[in-house]
Design an enzyme around this catalytic site. Structure first.
Site, PDB file in Angstrom:
ATOM      1  N   ASP A 137       8.453  17.784  23.939  1.00  0.00           N
ATOM      2  CA  ASP A 137       8.853  16.059  23.645  1.00  0.00           C
ATOM      3  C   ASP A 137      10.423  16.314  23.859  1.00  0.00           C
ATOM      4  O   ASP A 137      10.949  17.343  23.643  1.00  0.00           O
ATOM      5  CB  ASP A 137       8.469  15.942  22.216  1.00  0.00           C
ATOM      6  CG  ASP A 137       9.001  14.444  22.031  1.00  0.00           C
ATOM      7  OD1 ASP A 137       8.608  13.502  22.800  1.00  0.00           O
ATOM      8  OD2 ASP A 137       9.069  14.376  20.842  1.00  0.00           O
ATOM      9  N   ASP A 148      12.677  12.873  22.525  1.00  0.00           N
ATOM     10  CA  ASP A 148      13.292  12.297  21.412  1.00  0.00           C
ATOM     11  C   ASP A 148      12.966  12.882  20.009  1.00  0.00           C
ATOM     12  O   ASP A 148      11.841  13.158  19.852  1.00  0.00           O
ATOM     13  CB  ASP A 148      12.817  10.584  21.292  1.00  0.00           C
ATOM     14  CG  ASP A 148      13.389  10.272  22.614  1.00  0.00           C
ATOM     15  OD1 ASP A 148      14.552  10.340  23.094  1.00  0.00           O
ATOM     16  OD2 ASP A 148      12.684   9.447  23.142  1.00  0.00           O
TER      17      ASP A 148
END
Length: 300
Positions: free
Chosen positions: A90, A92
């Site tokens: 991922d 953020d």
């Protein structure tokens, strides 16, 4: 030994020392485990304890009791296939320290309102795709220049480049798969050396956001599908895959990967993930794979 327990302290905390490791060994002994001698991956920061005779969950529970509230992360797993050949990450609040959509919103005075929606989506309280459409709709009229300003303030999480560079040096494929925006994922991909990225895009007309997300929205299903598809394409068993993320849209891929790490996660994610890193930086994922500090790479 068929299992391994990895202890990783917050960098510079001094929370992990020989007496603490011995306390963990004693806790394992009391449950009837066999253990090898400790293997220090980084003195005072990371240590491996190979064990047999316990399930990983039992070993982790014993270690937590022995360490109390010390800032030490614990990862217990099978020894087999420990070093992974595929990383799905991922972006953020994982590879970068912030939520880039929230940072964009600051340029129109909507950070608090949009961050509140982000927090609910990342904790699994509302649907991610609908939350993304709602937040982007609030940014209608935002200029393209806000992306550049936000990027200038975006920071990589400590250990991000080292994680990717070290795994790639060992032959792993590394992908960035995000519910965020391609403007940022492409730049993070280049900075860290990821092999590819998958992300969302927004519609821009005359230099301003229209408030619409380009379909289809990349969400939790996309992340899981990317993990499964890449593992199949590379001919890898799932035991040789690693996924890392912090939010509810990451949870399906974290649960499917051979090693799924919730990194400084939202509460709902921490409650379900099998491995949680709260104190270490992203180099904790290398220690969990058995890499010693002197094996780390800083560039691809």
């Amino acid at each position: 030994m068929d299992g391994v327990l990895t202890l990783v302290a917050a960098p510079g905390s001094g929370a992990l020392d020989a007496p603490r490791v011995e306390a963990v060994r004693s806790a394992l002994d009391r449950l009837g485990a066999e253990e090898d001698r400790p293997r220090w991956l980084a003195k005072g920061e990371a240590c491996d304890l190979a064990f047999a005779g316990l399930a990983p969950e039992q070993a982790e529970g014993a270690a937590r009791m022995a360490l109390g509230d010390r800032p030490v992360d614990i990862v217990a797993q099978p020894m087999a296939d420990r070093r992974k050949a595929l990383l799905i990450a991922d972006m953020d609040s994982t590879i970068v320290t912030s939520e880039t959509l929230d940072d964009l919103a600051a340029h129109v005075g909507l950070r608090d309102a949009i961050a509140a929606i982000t927090a609910r989506a990342m904790n699994g309280e509302i649907d991610f795709a609908e939350a993304l459409r709602e937040r982007v709709g609030m940014l209608v009229g935002l200029t393209e220049g806000a992306f550049a300003d936000t990027w200038a303030e975006t920071r990589l999480t400590p250990g991000a480049r080292t994680l990717v560079a070290t795994m790639k040096a060992s032959g792993a494929r590394c992908l960035l798969v995000s519910g965020g925006f391609r403007y940022f994922t492409e730049r993070v991909m280049d900075l860290c050396g990821f092999d590819a990225q998958v992300s969302n895009d927004v519609e821009i007309e005359d230099g301003r956001l229209t408030g619409r997300v380009m379909e289809p929205v990349r969400d939790r299903r996309t992340k899981l599908d990317t993990l499964m598809r890449e593992a199949g394409r590379l001919g890898l068993p799932m035991s040789r895959t690693l996924a890392v993320g912090d939010g509810a849209n990451d949870l399906p891929m974290l649960l499917a990967a051979g090693l799924g790490v919730a990194f400084r996660p939202r509460p709902a994610v921490a409650a379900e993930a099998r491995a949680v890193v709260r104190h270490g930086d992203l180099s904790a994922l290398l220690y969990a794979q058995g890499y010693a500090r002197d094996e780390f790479r800083e560039t691809p």
